[in-house]
Design a protein around this motif. Sequence first.
Motif, PDB file in Angstrom:
ATOM      1  N   ARG A 351       0.860  -0.997   0.032  1.00 18.04           N
ATOM      2  CA  ARG A 351       0.064  -0.053   0.021  1.00 18.04           C
ATOM      3  C   ARG A 351       0.953   1.328   0.010  1.00 18.04           C
ATOM      4  O   ARG A 351       0.347   2.292  -0.517  1.00 18.04           O
ATOM      5  N   VAL A 352       2.093   1.232   0.462  1.00 20.39           N
ATOM      6  CA  VAL A 352       2.675   2.404   0.987  1.00 20.39           C
ATOM      7  C   VAL A 352       3.114   3.018  -0.434  1.00 20.39           C
ATOM      8  O   VAL A 352       3.191   4.417  -0.779  1.00 20.39           O
ATOM      9  N   GLY A 353       3.659   2.338  -1.547  1.00 21.08           N
ATOM     10  CA  GLY A 353       4.075   2.866  -2.647  1.00 21.08           C
ATOM     11  C   GLY A 353       2.864   3.988  -3.418  1.00 21.08           C
ATOM     12  O   GLY A 353       2.977   5.109  -3.819  1.00 21.08           O
ATOM     13  N   PRO A 354       1.745   3.091  -3.689  1.00 17.65           N
ATOM     14  CA  PRO A 354       0.604   3.820  -4.151  1.00 17.65           C
ATOM     15  C   PRO A 354       0.173   5.113  -3.410  1.00 17.65           C
ATOM     16  O   PRO A 354      -0.110   6.138  -3.911  1.00 17.65           O
ATOM     17  N   ALA A 355       0.136   4.994  -2.196  1.00 16.79           N
ATOM     18  CA  ALA A 355      -0.308   6.124  -0.979  1.00 16.79           C
ATOM     19  C   ALA A 355       0.459   7.295  -1.163  1.00 16.79           C
ATOM     20  O   ALA A 355       0.248   8.454  -1.290  1.00 16.79           O
ATOM     21  N   LEU A 356       1.978   7.060  -1.023  1.00 18.55           N
ATOM     22  CA  LEU A 356       2.798   7.938  -1.237  1.00 18.55           C
ATOM     23  C   LEU A 356       2.781   8.717  -2.788  1.00 18.55           C
ATOM     24  O   LEU A 356       3.018   9.872  -2.893  1.00 18.55           O
ATOM     25  N   GLY A 357       2.657   7.872  -3.783  1.00 19.54           N
ATOM     26  CA  GLY A 357       2.439   8.407  -5.065  1.00 19.54           C
ATOM     27  C   GLY A 357       1.450   9.460  -5.331  1.00 19.54           C
ATOM     28  O   GLY A 357       1.463  10.456  -5.829  1.00 19.54           O
ATOM     29  N   GLU A 358       0.376   9.099  -4.504  1.00 18.87           N
ATOM     30  CA  GLU A 358      -0.975  10.148  -4.376  1.00 18.87           C
ATOM     31  C   GLU A 358      -0.482  11.327  -3.695  1.00 18.87           C
ATOM     32  O   GLU A 358      -0.952  12.428  -4.184  1.00 18.87           O
ATOM     33  N   LEU A 359      -0.139  11.211  -2.604  1.00 17.02           N
ATOM     34  CA  LEU A 359       0.564  12.308  -1.713  1.00 17.02           C
ATOM     35  C   LEU A 359       1.431  13.214  -2.657  1.00 17.02           C
ATOM     36  O   LEU A 359       1.224  14.565  -2.542  1.00 17.02           O
ATOM     37  N   SER A 360       2.321  12.700  -3.333  1.00 16.13           N
ATOM     38  CA  SER A 360       3.291  13.413  -4.192  1.00 16.13           C
ATOM     39  C   SER A 360       2.497  14.305  -5.123  1.00 16.13           C
ATOM     40  O   SER A 360       3.082  15.343  -5.540  1.00 16.13           O
ATOM     41  N   ALA A 361       1.237  14.020  -5.418  1.00 16.41           N
ATOM     42  CA  ALA A 361       0.783  14.731  -6.751  1.00 16.41           C
ATOM     43  C   ALA A 361       0.338  16.114  -6.116  1.00 16.41           C
ATOM     44  O   ALA A 361      -0.165  16.882  -6.614  1.00 16.41           O
ATOM     45  N   ASP A 362       0.042  15.973  -4.567  1.00 11.81           N
ATOM     46  CA  ASP A 362      -0.369  17.245  -3.920  1.00 11.81           C
ATOM     47  C   ASP A 362       0.541  18.239  -3.511  1.00 11.81           C
ATOM     48  O   ASP A 362       0.545  19.232  -3.124  1.00 11.81           O
ATOM     49  N   PHE A 363       2.034  17.777  -3.833  1.00  8.78           N
ATOM     50  CA  PHE A 363       3.218  18.482  -3.202  1.00  8.78           C
ATOM     51  C   PHE A 363       4.107  18.480  -4.632  1.00  8.78           C
ATOM     52  O   PHE A 363       4.192  17.771  -5.321  1.00  8.78           O
ATOM     53  N   ASP A 364       5.023  19.768  -4.423  1.00 11.06           N
ATOM     54  CA  ASP A 364       6.095  19.827  -5.361  1.00 11.06           C
ATOM     55  C   ASP A 364       7.297  18.962  -5.097  1.00 11.06           C
ATOM     56  O   ASP A 364       7.942  18.224  -5.841  1.00 11.06           O
ATOM     57  N   VAL A 365       7.636  18.547  -3.717  1.00 11.65           N
ATOM     58  CA  VAL A 365       8.343  17.522  -3.277  1.00 11.65           C
ATOM     59  C   VAL A 365       8.084  16.894  -2.015  1.00 11.65           C
ATOM     60  O   VAL A 365       7.633  17.469  -1.062  1.00 11.65           O
ATOM     61  N   VAL A 366       8.291  15.568  -1.944  1.00 13.61           N
ATOM     62  CA  VAL A 366       7.964  14.791  -0.682  1.00 13.61           C
ATOM     63  C   VAL A 366       9.433  14.418  -0.199  1.00 13.61           C
ATOM     64  O   VAL A 366      10.001  13.704  -0.911  1.00 13.61           O
ATOM     65  N   LEU A 367       9.752  14.879   1.075  1.00 14.69           N
ATOM     66  CA  LEU A 367      11.293  14.388   1.548  1.00 14.69           C
ATOM     67  C   LEU A 367      10.894  13.565   2.436  1.00 14.69           C
ATOM     68  O   LEU A 367      10.221  13.574   3.460  1.00 14.69           O
ATOM     69  N   ILE A 368      11.819  12.318   2.503  1.00  9.74           N
ATOM     70  CA  ILE A 368      11.639  11.195   3.501  1.00  9.74           C
ATOM     71  C   ILE A 368      12.915  10.995   3.976  1.00  9.74           C
ATOM     72  O   ILE A 368      13.984  10.659   3.398  1.00  9.74           O
ATOM     73  N   HIS A 369      13.205  11.090   5.490  1.00  8.82           N
ATOM     74  CA  HIS A 369      14.430  10.908   5.910  1.00  8.82           C
ATOM     75  C   HIS A 369      14.288   9.442   6.581  1.00  8.82           C
ATOM     76  O   HIS A 369      13.628   9.565   7.509  1.00  8.82           O
ATOM     77  N   SER A 370      14.933   8.622   5.985  1.00 11.36           N
ATOM     78  CA  SER A 370      14.663   7.040   6.680  1.00 11.36           C
ATOM     79  C   SER A 370      16.168   6.480   6.640  1.00 11.36           C
ATOM     80  O   SER A 370      17.411   7.096   5.990  1.00 11.36           O
ATOM     81  N   ARG A 371      16.065   5.259   6.928  1.00 14.81           N
ATOM     82  CA  ARG A 371      17.249   4.531   7.099  1.00 14.81           C
ATOM     83  C   ARG A 371      17.003   2.967   6.727  1.00 14.81           C
ATOM     84  O   ARG A 371      15.869   2.692   6.272  1.00 14.81           O
ATOM     85  N   PHE A 372      18.191   2.228   6.491  1.00 13.19           N
ATOM     86  CA  PHE A 372      17.649   0.847   6.030  1.00 13.19           C
ATOM     87  C   PHE A 372      17.010   0.028   7.002  1.00 13.19           C
ATOM     88  O   PHE A 372      16.534  -1.057   6.864  1.00 13.19           O
ATOM     89  N   ASP A 373      16.872   0.242   8.297  1.00 10.21           N
ATOM     90  CA  ASP A 373      16.323  -0.288   9.219  1.00 10.21           C
ATOM     91  C   ASP A 373      15.077   0.539   9.922  1.00 10.21           C
ATOM     92  O   ASP A 373      14.720   0.333  11.142  1.00 10.21           O
TER      93      ASP A 373
END
Length: 462
Positions: A351-373
Amino acid sequence: MELNEYVKLFRRRLLMILFIAFLGVDAALLVTWLSPKTYEAHSTVFIRADSPNSSSYEDSQFTLQRVRNYPDLVNSPQVLQPVVDVLGGDYSVEALGREVSAENPADTVYVQVTGRSNTPEMAVRLTNLVTQNLAEQIRVLEAGGDRSVAIDPRITVPAIAPSSPTSPNPVVNLALGLIGGLTVGMLVAVAGAGRDRRIFTARDVRDVTGLEVVANVRAVTGRPQSKNVAHAPADVGSYRELLTHVLLANEGALPKVLLATAACPGADGGSARLMEGWAAFLARTGRRVCLVEADRQQQPAFGMKPTTRGLLEALGAGEPLSSVVVPVRENSLYVLPAGTAHVHPADLMRRVGPALGELSADFDVVLIHSRFDSRPLSNEVLSSVAQGALILACYGRTTDDQLDLAALELRALKVRPLGVVLLSIPRNRRKTVPTRALAEGETAVDAKTGEPTVGVAGGGKG
């Protein structure tokens, strides 16, 4: 290690190797200066044989046979004792024997005498005295032999004062010091290769990953206050620099979904402050920005209060992610909390891929601060939607292996690394990464306003 790995290692440690080589040269200079000087003087005795009953050829062959034995006489008491008597002092036959020598060059009728001393004058005197006594001793010995052959030793080249000492040799010592220092430096570099090798410069980054440093960020302290982004750690030059290089690395476009992953364990505080400050900077340029919290264990962004509704709750209820974003600045900056609900890993991946894809349509940029764990959003979970990634490395803390592993894992997930951000650089060490000229039509940001600019014919600076 292979040859190219050694070359890279020596390039990274070049300053250390040169410093150790410099110490080797200094040590050679010190040894040369402290070592006692030795001077050598040389003289030559010509041995001539004359017989009325033989030809010149026979005389020369006779001389060649006899002359081979004469160098051994130079250390005999018969030769050295008269010299000791003349010189006096602390000299003895044994001590003097260590200071003189003689040789017969192959196929010649010469005897070359060498004398050594700590002054050129004494070396000359010693050599000439020994040579005179040697010639006299040869006459005495040969006079008792075959009287039909007359042996006539003559001093053809008397000793003269040497202009420089033969020992120590400054050129040889310096060469040995330099070679020894370089060898020790390279051995130290190789020995240290198995330990932690820290990242300090853009060259270190290029050698390890092949990537460029897209921004240098000085050490900052403190966190921004709740909903007051004006108090974010302000390093506008670094943020502008970062934006410019991301645009250059991504063909003039800012990725809609951009990851930022720390390559140094324990650096979450500094990297989180960087992402908050950069998000606020992007929002001030007129962009709609959403900062996604990928790890529920991290402190809420911008010092906001923890919330019980976030990404996980929206996914679990089947709601759009836009319903749980929290505004930080009206119509420009938002935060998407990670949430606290439990979502099955398989459902999260789906679910997370399509959901973030939809979210990015509302913004110029979506920044995600993540790690491998990170939990719930690790880099593996986000790889399907990410359009690029930045690797965050800490000056003097991130090791070669950590940085290399971060780049390899991103590439394995087919997420393109756009560059490396070097964090926590001491203020007296900060160096701006040079920005290349923009090609025609290429996008960057204005140096004063932070607004997007476009290159024109003839080039400009981003």
